[in-house]
Design a protein around this motif. Structure first.
Motif, PDB file in Angstrom:
ATOM      1  N   GLU A   1      -7.575   9.764   8.664  1.00 19.11           N
ATOM      2  CA  GLU A   1      -8.253   8.915   7.681  1.00 19.11           C
ATOM      3  C   GLU A   1      -8.213   9.531   6.287  1.00 19.11           C
ATOM      4  OE1 GLU A   1      -9.612   5.697   8.190  1.00 19.11           O
ATOM      5  OE2 GLU A   1      -8.260   6.115   9.841  1.00 19.11           O
TER       6      GLU A   1
ATOM      7  N   TRP B   1      -3.921   2.399   8.932  1.00 24.09           N
ATOM      8  CA  TRP B   1      -3.394   3.390   9.876  1.00 24.09           C
ATOM      9  C   TRP B   1      -1.869   3.414   9.859  1.00 24.09           C
ATOM     10  CZ3 TRP B   1      -6.698   1.605  14.683  1.00 24.09           C
ATOM     11  CH2 TRP B   1      -8.035   1.974  14.479  1.00 24.09           C
TER      12      TRP B   1
ATOM     13  N   ASP C   1      -8.755  -3.296   3.528  1.00 25.53           N
ATOM     14  CA  ASP C   1      -8.035  -2.561   4.575  1.00 25.53           C
ATOM     15  C   ASP C   1      -6.549  -2.851   4.430  1.00 25.53           C
ATOM     16  OD1 ASP C   1      -7.276  -1.140   6.878  1.00 25.53           O
ATOM     17  OD2 ASP C   1      -7.420  -2.945   8.102  1.00 25.53           O
TER      18      ASP C   1
ATOM     19  N   CYS D   1     -13.128  10.221   0.834  1.00 24.50           N
ATOM     20  CA  CYS D   1     -13.867   9.106   1.436  1.00 24.50           C
ATOM     21  C   CYS D   1     -15.370   9.341   1.407  1.00 24.50           C
ATOM     22  CB  CYS D   1     -13.469   8.933   2.903  1.00 24.50           C
ATOM     23  SG  CYS D   1     -11.855   8.240   3.205  1.00 24.50           S
TER      24      CYS D   1
ATOM     25  N   GLN E   1      -6.450   7.594   3.354  1.00 26.04           N
ATOM     26  CA  GLN E   1      -7.353   6.986   2.386  1.00 26.04           C
ATOM     27  C   GLN E   1      -7.658   7.873   1.189  1.00 26.04           C
ATOM     28  OE1 GLN E   1     -10.632   4.445   3.677  1.00 26.04           O
ATOM     29  NE2 GLN E   1     -10.365   5.242   5.745  1.00 26.04           N
TER      30      GLN E   1
ATOM     31  N   GLY F   1     -13.142   3.294   9.222  1.00 28.89           N
ATOM     32  CA  GLY F   1     -11.790   3.619   9.660  1.00 28.89           C
ATOM     33  C   GLY F   1     -11.707   4.226  11.038  1.00 28.89           C
TER      34      GLY F   1
ATOM     35  N   LEU G   1     -15.268   6.479   6.264  1.00 28.22           N
ATOM     36  CA  LEU G   1     -14.771   7.079   7.498  1.00 28.22           C
ATOM     37  C   LEU G   1     -15.247   6.299   8.712  1.00 28.22           C
ATOM     38  CD1 LEU G   1     -15.172  10.896   6.759  1.00 28.22           C
ATOM     39  CD2 LEU G   1     -13.036   9.620   6.985  1.00 28.22           C
TER      40      LEU G   1
END
Length: 210
Positions: free
Chosen positions: A28, A116, A144, A35, A32, A43, A40
């Motif tokens: 993650e 992902w 996302d 975060c 990303q 995700g 988190l």
């Protein structure tokens, strides 16, 4: 944290990153960037808040992550990988590559997040028209997703940003994304399977694997 109590570099590494969720937390933060705790959680579907807090505490104590307070307008505590933590990028990349054949089986009730997919995309995509101006293909959306940037023969994959205006925005079921970007199906076939392109189809074609 439990230990294998073995004088072996692999065993000692697994003492730190072998617990459930640790490498997915690293995933993650690699995909990303810095975060919030809530980022988190979103995700990592399936992890309890208290378990995530425990894992982050362990990872901070072993020097894999750091926390820092961002001033307004962010005004939040952000969690980032340290240099030592970022060194796990190669491990995550190889696990992603090794696990790719397991993606052939379509998802049943598996959770999926578009972001992902950004790690394998860095190695699956190519810039087939490097002489053209830079282009951006967005998979998913700002909540996302990820942006695939093709520029002068190079591919970069970054978290979606309001600072970039995509030439194409692409949505699809998870298994269709996987099939298209692993060249298992053509773009035309993917469109019959639920893939939709808002914008330039040519921009998407530019980054597909050959």
């Amino acid at each position: 944290m439990r230990s294998y109590n073995q004088y072996c570099s692999m065993a000692r590494a697994l003492d730190l990153v072998g617990d459930r969720w640790v490498l997915l937390i690293v995933r993650e933060l690699l995909t990303q960037g810095p975060c919030r705790f809530s980022d988190l959680r979103r995700g990592l579907p399936g992890i309890a808040s208290n378990l995530l807090a425990d894992r982050l505490r362990d990872m901070e104590s072993t020097g894999l992550i750091t926390r820092h307070d961002e001033p307004p307008p962010v005004a939040a505590t952000l969690i980032s990988l340290t240099e030592r933590g970022r060194d796990l990028g190669g491990v995550v990349r190889e696990l992603t590559r090794w696990g790719a054949p397991l993606m052939v089986v379509p998802p049943d009730d598996n959770a999926f997040r578009v972001h992902w997919f950004s790690l394998p995309l860095r190695h699956l995509c190519r810039d087939s028209t490097p002489d053209k101006p830079a282009s951006v293909v967005r998979l998913g959306d700002l909540s996302d997703g990820c942006d695939i940037i093709a520029d002068r023969g190079r591919i970069d994959v970054r978290p979606c940003s309001t600072e970039r205006r995509p030439d194409a925005t692409v949505t699809a079921p998870p298994q269709v994304f996987v099939a298209l970007f692993t060249a298992a199906v053509t773009l035309r076939t993917a469109m019959t399977m639920g893939l939709a392109v808002d914008g330039s189809v040519a921009a998407l074609e530019r980054v597909l694997p050959g």
